[in-house]
Design a protein around this motif. Structure first.
Motif, mmCIF file in Angstrom:
data_model
loop_
_atom_site.group_PDB
_atom_site.id
_atom_site.type_symbol
_atom_site.label_atom_id
_atom_site.label_comp_id
_atom_site.label_asym_id
_atom_site.label_seq_id
_atom_site.Cartn_x
_atom_site.Cartn_y
_atom_site.Cartn_z
ATOM 1 N N ALA A 88 -5.562 12.574 -2.286
ATOM 2 C CA ALA A 88 -6.347 12.732 -1.054
ATOM 3 C C ALA A 88 -5.652 12.052 0.121
ATOM 4 O O ALA A 88 -5.578 12.615 1.222
ATOM 5 C CB ALA A 88 -7.754 12.167 -1.239
ATOM 6 N N LEU A 89 -5.125 10.853 -0.096
ATOM 7 C CA LEU A 89 -4.415 10.146 0.964
ATOM 8 C C LEU A 89 -3.166 10.915 1.383
ATOM 9 O O LEU A 89 -2.890 11.072 2.577
ATOM 10 C CB LEU A 89 -4.026 8.738 0.490
ATOM 11 C CG LEU A 89 -3.253 7.892 1.495
ATOM 12 C CD1 LEU A 89 -4.084 7.629 2.748
ATOM 13 C CD2 LEU A 89 -2.825 6.578 0.846
ATOM 14 N N ALA A 111 5.092 8.537 -6.181
ATOM 15 C CA ALA A 111 3.899 8.737 -7.000
ATOM 16 C C ALA A 111 3.431 10.188 -6.978
ATOM 17 O O ALA A 111 2.714 10.626 -7.870
ATOM 18 C CB ALA A 111 2.780 7.826 -6.514
ATOM 19 N N GLY A 112 3.812 10.930 -5.935
ATOM 20 C CA GLY A 112 3.365 12.307 -5.828
ATOM 21 C C GLY A 112 4.009 13.002 -4.657
ATOM 22 O O GLY A 112 4.780 12.401 -3.896
ATOM 23 N N LEU A 113 3.686 14.288 -4.525
ATOM 24 C CA LEU A 113 4.256 15.079 -3.443
ATOM 25 C C LEU A 113 3.330 16.227 -3.071
ATOM 26 O O LEU A 113 2.503 16.663 -3.866
ATOM 27 C CB LEU A 113 5.626 15.629 -3.834
ATOM 28 C CG LEU A 113 5.686 16.594 -5.021
ATOM 29 C CD1 LEU A 113 5.580 18.046 -4.555
ATOM 30 C CD2 LEU A 113 6.975 16.397 -5.786
ATOM 31 N N ALA A 114 3.496 16.689 -1.851
ATOM 32 C CA ALA A 114 2.829 17.891 -1.345
ATOM 33 C C ALA A 114 3.929 18.776 -0.770
ATOM 34 O O ALA A 114 4.561 18.419 0.227
ATOM 35 C CB ALA A 114 1.790 17.556 -0.285
ATOM 36 N N GLY A 146 0.822 -1.197 0.000
ATOM 37 C CA GLY A 146 0.000 0.000 0.000
ATOM 38 C C GLY A 146 0.857 1.247 0.000
ATOM 39 O O GLY A 146 2.065 1.196 0.235
ATOM 40 N N PRO A 147 0.248 2.369 -0.296
ATOM 41 C CA PRO A 147 0.996 3.630 -0.366
ATOM 42 C C PRO A 147 1.581 4.025 0.992
ATOM 43 O O PRO A 147 0.966 3.795 2.032
ATOM 44 C CB PRO A 147 -0.051 4.652 -0.806
ATOM 45 C CG PRO A 147 -1.190 3.849 -1.343
ATOM 46 C CD PRO A 147 -1.155 2.537 -0.639
ATOM 47 N N ILE A 148 2.748 4.613 0.946
ATOM 48 C CA ILE A 148 3.434 5.107 2.142
ATOM 49 C C ILE A 148 3.641 6.602 1.964
ATOM 50 O O ILE A 148 4.082 7.051 0.899
ATOM 51 C CB ILE A 148 4.794 4.413 2.321
ATOM 52 C CG1 ILE A 148 4.592 2.911 2.556
ATOM 53 C CG2 ILE A 148 5.591 5.041 3.456
ATOM 54 C CD1 ILE A 148 5.863 2.101 2.495
ATOM 55 N N ILE A 197 4.454 10.577 -1.464
ATOM 56 C CA ILE A 197 3.692 9.340 -1.378
ATOM 57 C C ILE A 197 4.373 8.331 -2.300
ATOM 58 O O ILE A 197 4.662 8.633 -3.460
ATOM 59 C CB ILE A 197 2.194 9.535 -1.705
ATOM 60 C CG1 ILE A 197 1.415 8.250 -1.405
ATOM 61 C CG2 ILE A 197 1.965 10.053 -3.117
ATOM 62 C CD1 ILE A 197 -0.080 8.430 -1.281
ATOM 63 N N LEU A 198 4.672 7.175 -1.732
ATOM 64 C CA LEU A 198 5.381 6.120 -2.450
ATOM 65 C C LEU A 198 4.449 4.939 -2.673
ATOM 66 O O LEU A 198 3.732 4.523 -1.758
ATOM 67 C CB LEU A 198 6.608 5.661 -1.664
ATOM 68 C CG LEU A 198 7.577 6.757 -1.213
ATOM 69 C CD1 LEU A 198 8.644 6.182 -0.291
ATOM 70 C CD2 LEU A 198 8.228 7.428 -2.406
ATOM 71 N N VAL A 199 4.483 4.404 -3.883
ATOM 72 C CA VAL A 199 3.722 3.206 -4.222
ATOM 73 C C VAL A 199 4.733 2.171 -4.698
ATOM 74 O O VAL A 199 5.442 2.398 -5.682
ATOM 75 C CB VAL A 199 2.671 3.491 -5.312
ATOM 76 C CG1 VAL A 199 1.971 2.203 -5.731
ATOM 77 C CG2 VAL A 199 1.660 4.521 -4.825
ATOM 78 N N ASP A 200 4.837 1.086 -3.972
ATOM 79 C CA ASP A 200 5.823 0.045 -4.271
ATOM 80 C C ASP A 200 7.226 0.629 -4.427
ATOM 81 O O ASP A 200 7.973 0.269 -5.327
ATOM 82 C CB ASP A 200 5.421 -0.740 -5.528
ATOM 83 C CG ASP A 200 4.123 -1.511 -5.331
ATOM 84 O OD1 ASP A 200 3.849 -1.930 -4.188
ATOM 85 O OD2 ASP A 200 3.383 -1.683 -6.310
#
Length: 112
Positions: free
Chosen positions: A58-59, A28-31, A7-9, A21-24
């Motif tokens: 959102a997560l 995957a993204g940043l804020a 799951g995402p971290i 946000i890390l996926v595997d």
């Protein structure tokens, strides 16, 4: 046999002033944020095209706001995504501050 996804971290990366946000294991993204005294000013959120439509933004924002709260920070939603998230999630209303011209001037100077 492949390993199941964990799951995402979401991680705070203070040196880069952002949450990722890390996926595997892949970002995957940043804020992005800047701290201004007791305020954490969120100014940009993005999720890569390959990860769009999975609810990751959102997560990411939910966990970033929860971490800001746990760190004793108030949040300022300069980023439009964070602002819209706050409108829909009043559980963070108690730590949200309005965007002011003073904050926008300060943020512009910080990014120079």
């Amino acid at each position: 046999m492949s390993q199941p996804s964990t799951g995402p971290i979401v991680e705070r990366v203070d040196a880069r002033h952002r949450y990722e946000i890390l996926v595997d294991g892949e970002r995957a993204g940043l804020a992005a944020y800047r701290d201004r005294g007791e305020q954490r000013v969120f100014h940009h959120t993005e999720v890569g095209d390959a990860f769009a439509g999975q609810g990751l933004a959102a997560l990411l924002v939910q966990r970033a706001l929860a971490d800001a709260r746990d760190s004793g920070k108030r949040v300022v939603p300069v980023c439009s995504y964070v602002a819209k998230f706050l409108e829909r999630h009043d559980e963070f209303a108690d730590i949200a501050d309005p965007v002011t011209p003073d904050i926008l001037r300060w943020l512009e100077a910080e990014r120079d």
